[in-house]
Design a protein around this motif. Structure first.
Motif, mmCIF file in Angstrom:
data_model
loop_
_atom_site.group_PDB
_atom_site.id
_atom_site.type_symbol
_atom_site.label_atom_id
_atom_site.label_comp_id
_atom_site.label_asym_id
_atom_site.label_seq_id
_atom_site.Cartn_x
_atom_site.Cartn_y
_atom_site.Cartn_z
ATOM 1 N N GLU A 2 -6.571 36.834 -0.891
ATOM 2 C CA GLU A 2 -5.288 37.542 -0.772
ATOM 3 C C GLU A 2 -5.140 38.600 -1.864
ATOM 4 N N ALA A 5 -8.753 38.138 8.497
ATOM 5 C CA ALA A 5 -8.983 36.707 8.721
ATOM 6 C C ALA A 5 -10.444 36.399 9.019
ATOM 7 N N GLU A 43 -1.898 42.553 11.538
ATOM 8 C CA GLU A 43 -2.604 41.284 11.381
ATOM 9 C C GLU A 43 -1.920 40.365 10.369
ATOM 10 N N MET A 44 -1.369 40.919 9.294
ATOM 11 C CA MET A 44 -0.974 40.071 8.168
ATOM 12 C C MET A 44 0.528 39.936 7.923
ATOM 13 N N THR A 92 3.082 38.670 9.397
ATOM 14 C CA THR A 92 3.758 37.387 9.595
ATOM 15 C C THR A 92 3.079 36.261 8.825
ATOM 16 N N ARG A 93 2.005 36.578 8.088
ATOM 17 C CA ARG A 93 1.232 35.498 7.487
ATOM 18 C C ARG A 93 1.148 35.558 5.978
ATOM 19 N N THR A 94 1.201 36.745 5.391
ATOM 20 C CA THR A 94 0.977 36.860 3.961
ATOM 21 C C THR A 94 2.058 37.763 3.377
ATOM 22 N N ALA A 148 -8.195 34.219 13.131
ATOM 23 C CA ALA A 148 -7.762 33.115 12.266
ATOM 24 C C ALA A 148 -7.655 31.791 13.023
ATOM 25 N N SER A 171 1.501 34.859 16.331
ATOM 26 C CA SER A 171 1.884 34.761 14.927
ATOM 27 C C SER A 171 0.685 34.868 13.983
ATOM 28 N N ARG A 172 -0.515 34.565 14.446
ATOM 29 C CA ARG A 172 -1.625 34.499 13.501
ATOM 30 C C ARG A 172 -2.820 35.368 13.879
ATOM 31 N N THR A 222 7.235 38.908 15.767
ATOM 32 C CA THR A 222 5.774 38.815 15.850
ATOM 33 C C THR A 222 5.170 40.037 16.530
#
Lengths: 203, 203
Positions: free
Chosen positions: A51, A25, A115-116, A118-120, B26, B21-22, B105
């Protein structure tokens, strides 16, 4: 010339180094291009997005690491000796890391998993495949040791997941405490997890 | 009124949820303030920087988790039963997490350890203290189990580090695979790591 032809490789290599020390990020495309010495236009010629670059970095990183795993787990020595070689190779990697970066940067795949995930979704899916592959490689080795009566585990797959979890957990602490020596206990702990002593006592 | 008086708490709570979560990099201060429902000026009244906020979030988070650790490790049951209660409480936490966020998470402290260790020395130092404390709590429990002849480990501190590493490693996989059930094996794996069966056989 040569600049254009190896631009993709240089972007990947710069991104891998930057992601190891700073995560995903925190990075911008402009910074990656500056580190790689390529114009920003080149980036979007090779990668549709950051991404897509992350996915390519995971592939590139695991391809290189996978070659090390294959060397460590090659069947020229008995299965438990292969496992030990894998830990030594991982410890050597962290030490080399520390030499070149001045600090233990840890495991890129573990870093990105936390890191990723839950996001990507695309990166999560790719990382699952990579860790499935790691577990499967270790599982084959554990099953072979069990067939030789050297370990006592009932479920080689569950044991392999525990070994890889133990490895990732200790790499996390090697990074947090900036100390590759954290991995030195992995061998003894793995023998305990696998019930190797019990097998030796029964044998 | 009341808005001003609890603004710090609301910023902390929003930041904790968003960081879980992030991640840290970020996030922007504006986004945290929007989620907390406080003006940006309030943020800088309470926190000099995003880094200072991260330190406060770590403290707040560990204070709450520490209370759970104390409950789980309270000496109303034998030491190994306390350890088992700690794993169950951690598993329950991941499940509650998944209920409220829709996704596992993971462990905020482990997430931040991997994301920030190489970048923010103050956060690294604070996280080391927290994990030192976790290891010390587990070490006391393991030493007591050893005194009762229930486990066979030579070095209770090293064993405690292995148990916490195993926990963090499995939480990483619980997050990656979005599956709190990954923690179900911790109890059996810990008994193996601690040589509990060998102690039972010898006892």
């Amino acid at each position: 010339m040569g600049r254009t032809s190896d631009a993709r490789e240089r972007i990947l290599s710069a991104a891998e180094t930057l992601m190891l020390s700073r995560g995903y990020a925190a990075l911008g495309v402009a910074e990656i291009c500056a580190a790689a010495g390529v114009p920003k236009g080149s980036f979007y010629y090779f990668f549709a997005s950051k991404e897509e670059l992350a996915l390519a970095v995971v592939d590139e990183h695991w391809t290189a690491r996978r070659a090390e795993w294959d060397r460590a787990l090659a069947p020229d020595v008995p299965p438990l000796a292969r496992l030990r070689r894998l830990y030594e190779s991982t410890g050597d990697g962290l030490r080399a890391d520390r030499e070149s970066c001045g600090v233990v940067t840890g495991c890129l795949l573990g870093n990105l998993a936390l890191e990723m995930s839950t996001r990507t979704e695309s990166v999560r899916a790719r990382l699952r495949e990579v860790f499935d592959e790691q577990v499967s490689l270790v599982e084959g080795t554990v099953a072979e040791a069990r067939d030789r009566g050297e370990v006592t585990v009932a479920d080689a797959g569950a044991a392999a997941r525990a070994l890889v979890a133990q490895l990732e957990g200790q790499v996390l602490f090697a990074k947090l405490y900036d100390d590759p020596g954290r991995l030195d206990v992995l061998w003894a702990d793995s023998l305990a997890l696998l019930g190797a002593e019990a097998a030796a006592a029964a044998g």
